[in-house]
Structures are given as C-alpha cells and as structure tokens.
Design a protein around this motif. Structure first.
Motif, PDB file in Angstrom:
ATOM      1  N   LEU A  64      80.069  -8.517 -20.433  1.00  0.00           N
ATOM      2  CA  LEU A  64      78.834  -8.984 -21.076  1.00  0.00           C
ATOM      3  C   LEU A  64      78.308 -10.257 -20.408  1.00  0.00           C
ATOM      4  CD1 LEU A  64      79.558  -8.233 -24.848  1.00  0.00           C
ATOM      5  CD2 LEU A  64      78.699  -6.731 -23.045  1.00  0.00           C
ATOM      6  N   ASP A  65      79.224 -11.061 -19.841  1.00  0.00           N
ATOM      7  CA  ASP A  65      78.790 -12.259 -19.107  1.00  0.00           C
ATOM      8  C   ASP A  65      77.995 -11.861 -17.853  1.00  0.00           C
ATOM      9  OD1 ASP A  65      81.188 -11.126 -18.184  1.00  0.00           O
ATOM     10  OD2 ASP A  65      81.973 -13.040 -17.436  1.00  0.00           O
ATOM     11  N   THR A  66      78.448 -10.797 -17.198  1.00  0.00           N
ATOM     12  CA  THR A  66      77.730 -10.305 -16.017  1.00  0.00           C
ATOM     13  C   THR A  66      76.339  -9.804 -16.403  1.00  0.00           C
ATOM     14  OG1 THR A  66      79.823  -9.699 -14.994  1.00  0.00           O
ATOM     15  CG2 THR A  66      77.846  -8.667 -14.080  1.00  0.00           C
ATOM     16  N   MET A  67      76.267  -9.057 -17.516  1.00  0.00           N
ATOM     17  CA  MET A  67      74.964  -8.574 -18.023  1.00  0.00           C
ATOM     18  C   MET A  67      74.013  -9.744 -18.254  1.00  0.00           C
ATOM     19  SD  MET A  67      74.588  -5.279 -18.617  1.00  0.00           S
ATOM     20  CE  MET A  67      73.267  -5.351 -19.806  1.00  0.00           C
ATOM     21  N   LYS A  68      74.534 -10.756 -18.946  1.00  0.00           N
ATOM     22  CA  LYS A  68      73.697 -11.924 -19.278  1.00  0.00           C
ATOM     23  C   LYS A  68      73.269 -12.664 -18.006  1.00  0.00           C
ATOM     24  CE  LYS A  68      73.876 -16.312 -21.818  1.00  0.00           C
ATOM     25  NZ  LYS A  68      72.422 -16.496 -21.734  1.00  0.00           N
ATOM     26  N   PHE A  69      74.205 -12.790 -17.077  1.00  0.00           N
ATOM     27  CA  PHE A  69      73.914 -13.470 -15.806  1.00  0.00           C
ATOM     28  C   PHE A  69      72.773 -12.765 -15.064  1.00  0.00           C
ATOM     29  CE2 PHE A  69      74.628 -13.952 -11.222  1.00  0.00           C
ATOM     30  CZ  PHE A  69      74.698 -15.327 -11.099  1.00  0.00           C
ATOM     31  N   ILE A  70      72.832 -11.437 -15.030  1.00  0.00           N
ATOM     32  CA  ILE A  70      71.813 -10.674 -14.309  1.00  0.00           C
ATOM     33  C   ILE A  70      70.447 -10.819 -14.998  1.00  0.00           C
ATOM     34  CG2 ILE A  70      71.042  -8.338 -13.675  1.00  0.00           C
ATOM     35  CD1 ILE A  70      73.996  -7.609 -13.227  1.00  0.00           C
ATOM     36  N   ILE A  71      70.421 -10.648 -16.307  1.00  0.00           N
ATOM     37  CA  ILE A  71      69.131 -10.646 -17.012  1.00  0.00           C
ATOM     38  C   ILE A  71      68.500 -12.054 -16.999  1.00  0.00           C
ATOM     39  CG2 ILE A  71      69.714 -11.055 -19.475  1.00  0.00           C
ATOM     40  CD1 ILE A  71      67.691  -8.084 -18.169  1.00  0.00           C
ATOM     41  N   ASP A  72      69.341 -13.091 -17.149  1.00  0.00           N
ATOM     42  CA  ASP A  72      68.825 -14.470 -17.082  1.00  0.00           C
ATOM     43  C   ASP A  72      68.272 -14.765 -15.682  1.00  0.00           C
ATOM     44  OD1 ASP A  72      69.620 -14.730 -19.692  1.00  0.00           O
ATOM     45  OD2 ASP A  72      71.300 -16.090 -19.294  1.00  0.00           O
ATOM     46  N   GLY A  73      68.986 -14.283 -14.662  1.00  0.00           N
ATOM     47  CA  GLY A  73      68.550 -14.485 -13.278  1.00  0.00           C
ATOM     48  C   GLY A  73      67.205 -13.821 -13.011  1.00  0.00           C
ATOM     49  N   TRP A  74      67.068 -12.601 -13.484  1.00  0.00           N
ATOM     50  CA  TRP A  74      65.807 -11.872 -13.295  1.00  0.00           C
ATOM     51  C   TRP A  74      64.663 -12.559 -14.030  1.00  0.00           C
ATOM     52  CZ3 TRP A  74      67.223  -5.957 -13.988  1.00  0.00           C
ATOM     53  CH2 TRP A  74      67.998  -5.551 -12.900  1.00  0.00           C
ATOM     54  N   ALA A  75      64.939 -13.042 -15.243  1.00  0.00           N
ATOM     55  CA  ALA A  75      63.897 -13.720 -16.022  1.00  0.00           C
ATOM     56  C   ALA A  75      63.410 -14.955 -15.254  1.00  0.00           C
ATOM     57  CB  ALA A  75      64.429 -14.103 -17.401  1.00  0.00           C
ATOM     58  N   LYS A  76      64.352 -15.683 -14.659  1.00  0.00           N
ATOM     59  CA  LYS A  76      64.031 -16.891 -13.910  1.00  0.00           C
ATOM     60  C   LYS A  76      63.239 -16.576 -12.635  1.00  0.00           C
ATOM     61  CE  LYS A  76      66.831 -20.518 -12.454  1.00  0.00           C
ATOM     62  NZ  LYS A  76      68.238 -20.947 -12.307  1.00  0.00           N
ATOM     63  N   GLU A  77      63.633 -15.508 -11.964  1.00  0.00           N
ATOM     64  CA  GLU A  77      62.960 -15.098 -10.720  1.00  0.00           C
ATOM     65  C   GLU A  77      61.501 -14.717 -10.961  1.00  0.00           C
ATOM     66  OE1 GLU A  77      65.744 -12.081  -9.155  1.00  0.00           O
ATOM     67  OE2 GLU A  77      64.943 -12.559  -7.226  1.00  0.00           O
ATOM     68  N   GLY A  78      61.226 -14.137 -12.149  1.00  0.00           N
ATOM     69  CA  GLY A  78      59.853 -13.821 -12.528  1.00  0.00           C
ATOM     70  C   GLY A  78      59.224 -12.657 -11.780  1.00  0.00           C
ATOM     71  N   LYS A  79      60.046 -11.759 -11.229  1.00  0.00           N
ATOM     72  CA  LYS A  79      59.482 -10.647 -10.459  1.00  0.00           C
ATOM     73  C   LYS A  79      59.439  -9.345 -11.264  1.00  0.00           C
ATOM     74  CE  LYS A  79      60.784 -12.288  -5.870  1.00  0.00           C
ATOM     75  NZ  LYS A  79      61.902 -12.192  -4.938  1.00  0.00           N
ATOM     76  N   ILE A  80      60.027  -9.361 -12.455  1.00  0.00           N
ATOM     77  CA  ILE A  80      60.079  -8.146 -13.275  1.00  0.00           C
ATOM     78  C   ILE A  80      59.299  -8.391 -14.569  1.00  0.00           C
ATOM     79  CG2 ILE A  80      61.644  -6.651 -14.599  1.00  0.00           C
ATOM     80  CD1 ILE A  80      63.700  -6.964 -12.441  1.00  0.00           C
ATOM     81  N   GLU A  81      58.603  -7.352 -15.056  1.00  0.00           N
ATOM     82  CA  GLU A  81      57.831  -7.449 -16.295  1.00  0.00           C
ATOM     83  C   GLU A  81      58.646  -8.139 -17.399  1.00  0.00           C
ATOM     84  OE1 GLU A  81      58.397  -5.060 -14.280  1.00  0.00           O
ATOM     85  OE2 GLU A  81      57.062  -3.347 -14.544  1.00  0.00           O
ATOM     86  N   GLU A  82      57.989  -9.071 -18.116  1.00  0.00           N
ATOM     87  CA  GLU A  82      58.694  -9.889 -19.111  1.00  0.00           C
ATOM     88  C   GLU A  82      59.405  -9.078 -20.182  1.00  0.00           C
ATOM     89  OE1 GLU A  82      56.733 -13.323 -21.182  1.00  0.00           O
ATOM     90  OE2 GLU A  82      55.942 -13.615 -19.137  1.00  0.00           O
ATOM     91  N   ALA A  83      58.753  -8.007 -20.660  1.00  0.00           N
ATOM     92  CA  ALA A  83      59.336  -7.223 -21.746  1.00  0.00           C
ATOM     93  C   ALA A  83      60.720  -6.688 -21.358  1.00  0.00           C
ATOM     94  CB  ALA A  83      58.415  -6.057 -22.114  1.00  0.00           C
ATOM     95  N   LEU A  84      60.899  -6.422 -20.078  1.00  0.00           N
ATOM     96  CA  LEU A  84      62.168  -5.831 -19.622  1.00  0.00           C
ATOM     97  C   LEU A  84      63.291  -6.858 -19.510  1.00  0.00           C
ATOM     98  CD1 LEU A  84      60.985  -3.319 -16.856  1.00  0.00           C
ATOM     99  CD2 LEU A  84      61.565  -2.844 -19.230  1.00  0.00           C
TER     100      LEU A  84
END
Ligand code: NAI
Length: 307
Positions: free
Chosen positions: A258-278
């Motif tokens: 679950l830490d890996t899941m959170k790490f990936i999703i937080d990273g993507w949110a920060k990068e800002g390249k993927i639609e926010e809802a996702l």
C-alpha cells in the motif's frame, strides 16, 4: 540464444554481457532470466549481504523453473540447466568496474531519482560509449533519470520495465524517450525476446501502459471503500467473477504494497500530467499506510494476513 545472431538482427548492437545493478526482488529476477538465456551477467549491489540475498532468491527460483521445464523425473537435465545458468552469473560491489565490460546495463535499485541519477552519473563515465543504459523504474520518467548522463548516452538510454515475479511474468515494456535511437530500441526489444518475454513499445509517460491503466483502477476500488459503496471482499469477488480478473483490485494492492500504491499516486498528482480525477487520493489508503498496514509484507493491509 539463436535470435541475437540471426541475420535480421545483425545490424543491432549485439548484446552479450549484461550488468544488473540492484540485487533485490526485481534485479535478481532480471539476472536470472538473462542468465537462463545464456547472457553473461554481473549482478551488482552495495553490500555482500545484498548480493547473497539476490543469489538466494535466484537459487530458489531457478529450481522451480528447472522442475517445470524438464519435469520432476529428469533430475540430471534440471541440474545441467541450473549449473549452466548459474555459471553465467558473477557478482560485484563495484558498479563502474562491472559496466566497463558490459553491452547493456539494467538498473533496478531503490525508486529514488537522486540515488538513481548519482549512480548513472558514475556509470556513464565508466562504461564504453556504445553501452546501452536502461532503468526498470515503475514510476520515474526515464528522461529525468537519463539527465544525469551525457547527451550521447541519452540516445542510448531507454526503459526496460519487467514485472514481478520476473521469471514468471511474460511482459517487458520497452520505453522510448524522445531521443532514443531506433537501433537501440531494437536491441532492447531483441534482448527482451531472448529472455523469453514479449516486448511492448511505449513512450516515456507516467505508468507506461500497464500501470497507467491498472493503478487508476485500483485507486477507484479504494474510493468505492471510501464512499462505503461496497465491502472489500465484495469488490474483489465482483472483479474476479464478473470481470475475469485473477486477483481482485484490493488483494492486488495488498500484494503490491500500500505504501508503493500511495507513492505512485502522490508522485503522479505532483507531476500533474494525468487527469486530476484519476489521481484523487483515497482516505482509506492513506489511513492504512499511516497505521503501518502496508499489505501482505506487514501482515496487514486491506486484509489481515496474520493468521
Ligand atoms: P528492492 O528493494 O527489492 O531491491 C533494491 C536493491 O537495490 C537492494 O538490494 C539495494 O541494496 C540495492 N541498491 C540500492 N541502492 C543501490 C545503489 N546505489 N547501488 C547498487 N545497489 C543499490 O527493490 P525492487 O522491488 O527490486 O525494485 C527495484 C526497482 O524496480 C525500482 O525502481 C522499482 O520501481 C522497480 N520495479 C519494481 C517492481 C516491484 O513489483 N517491486 C515491479 C517493476 C519495477
């Protein structure tokens, strides 16, 4: 390993010797499949203890592969296969020395951009000009990691994304940056095929193909929990029996960590390249991680594995 020497492959860089940096879960698996395909492989890690750990993972896994390949009754063939593969592997704690004699470098160390860049900076200076560099990163842009190397090396720097467990999973995502040379891409795809995998091509975008589709799906399963729309068990049973998934999304999240899941999703949110809802965070996921319930590896995640 006939394909590498076939006439159609002659214009490619002929990869014979490989250095894998990182002897953990993924690195040891990559070393194993390359050695089984008769490549000369050097496995590198920072300590002898880490190398021993990698060797132990390989020894255990290769016995299983040999049994499956030759059948329980053919002990001699099993042993010959194992001995041959293991004889292709050497170990070292000296990365720069190892890459000085390698055609291909596969990096599978800790998922941290600064640590990866520091490593590649040192390796770039030690490796021959035509050595191909790759990273097995799941969530960092290959282009960012490659920034630590010279402009010439960046044209020979791609992604080689294997899946866990490497000896069993048939896919490799071969990642093309904007500057990767076509012939380097071809060499990487050929290498992946020679290790018994099916390569797929993708651009250097967050999650490549598999995780770009899989992670948002798993996150939505957590958001179903957040909203109280269904229970964990029912979500997993539904996706297994109704969508033919071998594992439900929450079981799979516990397996991944679950830490890996959170790490990936937080990273993507920060990068800002993927639609926010996702990339909307999940309360359930965040609170489980905060409690130290990280999935199978910690005995508890969405489910309890302690009994
Ligand atoms: P791991 O924690 O099992 O192994 C990492 C290894 O790298 C350790 O043995 C550590 O001692 C070594 N290491 C750390 N820094 C080093 C350095 N500077 N030089 C040499 N060795 C160093 O990690 P795991 O799971 O094998 O992941 C490695 C990479 O593979 C990460 O980039 C990860 O994103 C990626 N990946 C992981 C998958 C998974 O399911 N675990 C799937 C696909 C990719």
């Amino acid at each position: 390993r006939k394909a590498a020497f076939s006439s159609s492959a002659r214009h490619l860089k002929d990869i014979n010797s490989v250095t894998v940096i990182g002897a953990g879960l993924m690195g040891s698996g990559i070393v194993q499949v390359a050695a089984q395909a008769n490549y000369k492989v050097t496995m590198v890690d920072t300590t002898d203890a880490a190398l021993k750990n990698g060797q132990a993972i390989i020894t255990k896994s290769i016995k299983r592969v040999a049994k499956k390949k030759f059948g329980e009754e053919n002990a001699a063939e099993q042993q010959a296969f194992i001995d041959k593969a293991l004889s292709n592997i050497t170990v070292s704690t000296d990365g720069p020395a190892a890459v000085a004699g390698s055609d291909l470098v596969v990096e599978a160390i800790v998922e941290n951009i600064d640590v990866k860049q520091a490593l590649f900076k040192a390796l770039d200076q030690a490796a021959p000009a035509d050595t191909i560099f790759t990273s097995n990163t799941s969530s960092l842009p290959i282009t960012s990691i490659a920034e630590a190397t010279s402009a010439a090396r960046r044209e020979r720097f791609g992604g080689l994304h294997f899946f866990n467990p490497v000896p069993a999973m048939k896919l490799v995502e071969v990642v093309r940056t904007e500057v990767l040379k076509d012939e380097v891409y071809d060499s990487l795809a050929t290498f992946a095929k020679n290790t018994g995998k099916t390569p797929v091509e993708c651009k250097d975008t967050p999650g490549f193909i598999v995780n770009r589709l899989l992670v948002p799906y798993m996150m939505e399963a957590f958001r179903v929990l957040d909203r109280g729309d269904a229970k964990a068990k029912d979500i997993d049973v539904a996706m297994k029996l109704g969508a033919g998934m071998p594992m439900g999304p929450l079981e799979l999240a516990d397996f991944v960590g679950l830490d890996t899941m959170k790490f990936i999703i937080d990273g993507w949110a920060k990068e800002g390249k993927i639609e926010e809802a996702l990339v909307t965070p999940s309360k359930t996921l965040n609170s489980l991680v905060e409690q130290g319930s990280l999935g199978r590896k910690s005995g508890k995640g969405v489910y309890d594995y302690s009994k």
